[in-house]
Design a protein around this motif. Sequence first.
Motif, PDB file in Angstrom:
ATOM      1  N   ILE A  64       0.685  -1.196  -0.227  1.00 29.19           N
ATOM      2  CA  ILE A  64       0.167  -0.158   0.141  1.00 29.19           C
ATOM      3  C   ILE A  64       0.750   0.956   0.039  1.00 29.19           C
ATOM      4  O   ILE A  64       0.681   2.124  -0.899  1.00 29.19           O
ATOM      5  N   LEU A  65       1.997   0.901   1.095  1.00 30.18           N
ATOM      6  CA  LEU A  65       2.625   2.126   0.667  1.00 30.18           C
ATOM      7  C   LEU A  65       3.710   2.773   0.029  1.00 30.18           C
ATOM      8  O   LEU A  65       3.839   3.957  -0.342  1.00 30.18           O
ATOM      9  N   ASN A  66       3.803   1.274  -1.329  1.00 28.91           N
ATOM     10  CA  ASN A  66       4.635   1.664  -2.538  1.00 28.91           C
ATOM     11  C   ASN A  66       3.518   2.386  -3.715  1.00 28.91           C
ATOM     12  O   ASN A  66       4.531   3.127  -4.087  1.00 28.91           O
ATOM     13  N   THR A  67       1.807   1.420  -3.602  1.00 30.20           N
ATOM     14  CA  THR A  67       1.639   2.170  -4.774  1.00 30.20           C
ATOM     15  C   THR A  67       1.186   3.706  -4.061  1.00 30.20           C
ATOM     16  O   THR A  67       1.202   5.009  -5.201  1.00 30.20           O
ATOM     17  N   ALA A  68       1.522   4.384  -2.492  1.00 29.17           N
ATOM     18  CA  ALA A  68       1.635   5.513  -2.565  1.00 29.17           C
ATOM     19  C   ALA A  68       2.364   6.866  -2.659  1.00 29.17           C
ATOM     20  O   ALA A  68       2.097   7.622  -3.102  1.00 29.17           O
ATOM     21  N   LEU A  69       3.591   5.775  -2.363  1.00 26.93           N
ATOM     22  CA  LEU A  69       4.949   6.676  -2.674  1.00 26.93           C
ATOM     23  C   LEU A  69       5.020   6.953  -4.204  1.00 26.93           C
ATOM     24  O   LEU A  69       5.504   8.091  -4.669  1.00 26.93           O
ATOM     25  N   GLY A  70       4.531   5.734  -5.130  1.00 29.57           N
ATOM     26  CA  GLY A  70       4.327   6.173  -6.373  1.00 29.57           C
ATOM     27  C   GLY A  70       3.538   7.611  -7.282  1.00 29.57           C
ATOM     28  O   GLY A  70       3.976   7.410  -7.900  1.00 29.57           O
ATOM     29  N   ALA A  71       2.253   7.093  -6.819  1.00 29.23           N
ATOM     30  CA  ALA A  71       1.665   8.065  -6.815  1.00 29.23           C
ATOM     31  C   ALA A  71       2.045  10.005  -5.993  1.00 29.23           C
ATOM     32  O   ALA A  71       1.916  10.565  -6.666  1.00 29.23           O
ATOM     33  N   GLU A  72       3.076   9.503  -4.989  1.00 34.44           N
ATOM     34  CA  GLU A  72       3.644  11.249  -4.678  1.00 34.44           C
ATOM     35  C   GLU A  72       4.621  11.436  -5.475  1.00 34.44           C
ATOM     36  O   GLU A  72       5.132  12.741  -6.102  1.00 34.44           O
ATOM     37  N   GLN A  73       5.201  10.676  -6.328  1.00 34.98           N
ATOM     38  CA  GLN A  73       6.813  10.904  -6.621  1.00 34.98           C
ATOM     39  C   GLN A  73       6.658  11.443  -8.234  1.00 34.98           C
ATOM     40  O   GLN A  73       6.996  12.668  -8.309  1.00 34.98           O
ATOM     41  N   GLU A  74       5.165  10.878  -8.641  1.00 31.38           N
ATOM     42  CA  GLU A  74       4.290  11.725  -9.432  1.00 31.38           C
ATOM     43  C   GLU A  74       4.252  12.908  -9.716  1.00 31.38           C
ATOM     44  O   GLU A  74       4.261  13.850 -10.316  1.00 31.38           O
ATOM     45  N   ALA A  75       3.510  13.138  -8.170  1.00 28.02           N
ATOM     46  CA  ALA A  75       2.909  14.406  -8.138  1.00 28.02           C
ATOM     47  C   ALA A  75       3.947  15.611  -8.284  1.00 28.02           C
ATOM     48  O   ALA A  75       4.014  16.734  -8.765  1.00 28.02           O
ATOM     49  N   ILE A  76       5.379  15.006  -6.872  1.00 23.73           N
ATOM     50  CA  ILE A  76       6.352  15.783  -7.446  1.00 23.73           C
ATOM     51  C   ILE A  76       6.694  16.550  -8.701  1.00 23.73           C
ATOM     52  O   ILE A  76       6.753  17.438  -9.117  1.00 23.73           O
ATOM     53  N   ALA A  77       6.966  15.378  -9.312  1.00 24.41           N
ATOM     54  CA  ALA A  77       7.561  15.618 -10.878  1.00 24.41           C
ATOM     55  C   ALA A  77       6.531  16.178 -11.853  1.00 24.41           C
ATOM     56  O   ALA A  77       6.834  16.990 -12.646  1.00 24.41           O
ATOM     57  N   ALA A  78       5.308  16.193 -11.230  1.00 27.99           N
ATOM     58  CA  ALA A  78       4.134  16.935 -11.624  1.00 27.99           C
ATOM     59  C   ALA A  78       4.148  18.458 -11.811  1.00 27.99           C
ATOM     60  O   ALA A  78       4.047  19.438 -12.605  1.00 27.99           O
ATOM     61  N   TYR A  79       4.535  18.683 -10.564  1.00 27.90           N
ATOM     62  CA  TYR A  79       4.683  20.349 -10.210  1.00 27.90           C
ATOM     63  C   TYR A  79       5.660  20.693 -10.362  1.00 27.90           C
ATOM     64  O   TYR A  79       5.768  22.130 -10.839  1.00 27.90           O
ATOM     65  N   GLN A  80       7.032  19.841 -10.528  1.00 22.25           N
ATOM     66  CA  GLN A  80       7.785  20.426 -11.175  1.00 22.25           C
ATOM     67  C   GLN A  80       7.922  20.621 -12.802  1.00 22.25           C
ATOM     68  O   GLN A  80       8.153  22.186 -13.528  1.00 22.25           O
ATOM     69  N   VAL A  81       7.254  20.292 -13.526  1.00 20.94           N
ATOM     70  CA  VAL A  81       6.668  20.434 -15.094  1.00 20.94           C
ATOM     71  C   VAL A  81       5.719  21.843 -14.752  1.00 20.94           C
ATOM     72  O   VAL A  81       5.737  22.478 -15.473  1.00 20.94           O
ATOM     73  N   GLY A  82       5.065  22.010 -13.975  1.00 21.28           N
ATOM     74  CA  GLY A  82       4.744  23.430 -13.917  1.00 21.28           C
ATOM     75  C   GLY A  82       5.114  24.772 -13.873  1.00 21.28           C
ATOM     76  O   GLY A  82       4.569  25.505 -13.824  1.00 21.28           O
ATOM     77  N   ALA A  83       5.981  24.075 -12.396  1.00 24.47           N
ATOM     78  CA  ALA A  83       6.973  25.375 -12.357  1.00 24.47           C
ATOM     79  C   ALA A  83       7.878  25.669 -13.690  1.00 24.47           C
ATOM     80  O   ALA A  83       8.167  26.620 -13.431  1.00 24.47           O
ATOM     81  N   GLU A  84       8.039  24.606 -13.940  1.00 24.51           N
ATOM     82  CA  GLU A  84       9.225  25.109 -14.734  1.00 24.51           C
ATOM     83  C   GLU A  84       8.727  25.766 -16.529  1.00 24.51           C
ATOM     84  O   GLU A  84       9.419  25.716 -17.427  1.00 24.51           O
TER      85      GLU A  84
ATOM     86  N   ILE B 146      -7.951  -9.756  -6.613  1.00 23.74           N
ATOM     87  CA  ILE B 146      -6.499 -10.287  -7.067  1.00 23.74           C
ATOM     88  C   ILE B 146      -5.377 -10.107  -5.769  1.00 23.74           C
ATOM     89  O   ILE B 146      -5.333  -8.550  -5.684  1.00 23.74           O
ATOM     90  N   PRO B 147      -5.534 -11.165  -4.579  1.00 22.75           N
ATOM     91  CA  PRO B 147      -4.554 -11.029  -3.557  1.00 22.75           C
ATOM     92  C   PRO B 147      -3.146 -10.487  -3.666  1.00 22.75           C
ATOM     93  O   PRO B 147      -2.255 -11.309  -5.064  1.00 22.75           O
ATOM     94  N   GLY B 148      -2.904  -9.526  -3.182  1.00 24.26           N
ATOM     95  CA  GLY B 148      -0.884  -9.233  -4.012  1.00 24.26           C
ATOM     96  C   GLY B 148      -0.987  -7.804  -5.481  1.00 24.26           C
ATOM     97  O   GLY B 148      -0.022  -7.795  -4.981  1.00 24.26           O
ATOM     98  N   THR B 149      -1.904  -7.597  -5.322  1.00 29.41           N
ATOM     99  CA  THR B 149      -2.669  -6.840  -6.734  1.00 29.41           C
ATOM    100  C   THR B 149      -1.690  -5.363  -5.769  1.00 29.41           C
ATOM    101  O   THR B 149      -1.816  -5.147  -4.858  1.00 29.41           O
ATOM    102  N   ARG B 150      -1.104  -4.779  -6.640  1.00 28.63           N
ATOM    103  CA  ARG B 150      -0.987  -3.360  -6.545  1.00 28.63           C
ATOM    104  C   ARG B 150      -1.737  -2.230  -6.190  1.00 28.63           C
ATOM    105  O   ARG B 150      -1.569  -1.479  -6.307  1.00 28.63           O
ATOM    106  N   MET B 151      -2.690  -2.528  -6.675  1.00 31.26           N
ATOM    107  CA  MET B 151      -4.172  -1.862  -6.484  1.00 31.26           C
ATOM    108  C   MET B 151      -4.501  -1.943  -5.666  1.00 31.26           C
ATOM    109  O   MET B 151      -5.797  -2.018  -4.466  1.00 31.26           O
ATOM    110  N   THR B 152      -4.018  -1.221  -4.857  1.00 27.70           N
ATOM    111  CA  THR B 152      -4.638  -0.832  -2.719  1.00 27.70           C
ATOM    112  C   THR B 152      -5.583  -0.136  -2.374  1.00 27.70           C
ATOM    113  O   THR B 152      -5.011   0.969  -1.810  1.00 27.70           O
ATOM    114  N   TYR B 153      -6.849  -0.295  -2.973  1.00 27.76           N
ATOM    115  CA  TYR B 153      -8.027   0.271  -2.920  1.00 27.76           C
ATOM    116  C   TYR B 153      -9.308   0.105  -2.137  1.00 27.76           C
ATOM    117  O   TYR B 153      -9.203  -1.504  -2.773  1.00 27.76           O
ATOM    118  N   ALA B 154      -9.651   0.411  -1.574  1.00 25.37           N
ATOM    119  CA  ALA B 154     -11.056  -0.661  -0.917  1.00 25.37           C
ATOM    120  C   ALA B 154     -11.325  -1.059  -2.226  1.00 25.37           C
ATOM    121  O   ALA B 154     -12.248  -2.167  -1.682  1.00 25.37           O
TER     122      ALA B 154
END
Lengths: 192, 135
Positions: A53-73, B103-111
């Motif tokens: 869960i945390l790594n999925t969220a991290l991926g989205a945060e990293q994209e947001a950081i890059a998106a704001y960089q695009v906006g800023a530049e 799909i247990p183990g999916t990275r789509m960790t959304y309720a």
Amino acid sequence: MPELFIPSFRTLARRVFLARTGQAALSATAVALLAGNEALAAQSKSGTKDVTILNTALGAEQEAIAAYQVGAESGLLQKPVLDLAVAFQGHHKAHADLLASAIKKLGGTPSAPKQPADYHFPTSKLKSQADVLRFAADLEKGAVSAYLGAIPLFHNRDLAKAAGSILGDEAMHWAVLRQALGETPVPEAFVA
Amino acid sequence: MKRGNVISAAGLLAVLLAAVPLAAFGLPPGDPARGEKVYGRCFACHAIDRDRTGPRHAGLFGRRAGSIPGFPYSPAMKKAGANGLVWNEETLDKFLQNPTKFIPGTRMTYAGVKNDQDRADLLAYLKEATKEAKQ
């Protein structure tokens, strides 16, 4: 941007910009969200799920950081909106740091950010400040929904609390961006 | 039968046929316009025409799970595809209702999108939007 709206938004943007000087304090808050969580490392199967869960969220945060960089530049953002975008990008960096820290505590490996070009942002569609603000607002709204959908899945309640803290911040970003676009900042009583 | 009645009957049949794919497994008919708003929930990770944290949705219907070349799917999603999972209204309905259960183990960790009408609307939107978009 509607004329009536500009003074209050400028004041708001300036306040957000000035608040960046308090980022050390924010970092302390972030650390506190995970403080005393030595038990995190002791988790096994549930910890592995939380890492996903945390790594999925991290991926989205990293994209947001890059998106704001695009906006800023992009050259499309004018002060004080530019300052606001940089401040929000700083928040996303703080979120990413917190998530990466939690992943490491759980014994996982934080996902690495992509190269900026690999995000394939729709830059050809960004032709004005309003376009950039709309793009950012949609990202923030999506992030709110993503955290809302992730929180019930956490096994560790402190991680759910940390995600809730991030959700609140991103909801504020969304509201401010909507206000900057001249829209009702908080359109509904609930987010989905 | 009068001409007007024939046209009305044909129109009704078209509406019923359009609703059948979703209604057949229990979802109400979907509204694509409302579904576009529901899709806003997906926008942290997904887009129609580009891979993000999640894979692109263009060409979704009829695609084998975990099959976009180069996208870093979870092992669980790849395995589901290898076992024959293909995305259609029925499989997407189940997945979107509770991704980590389907799909247990999916990275789509959304309720999940729990509301039947929201899911029907989302599927109606996805079916239109992903057909028109380039894969």
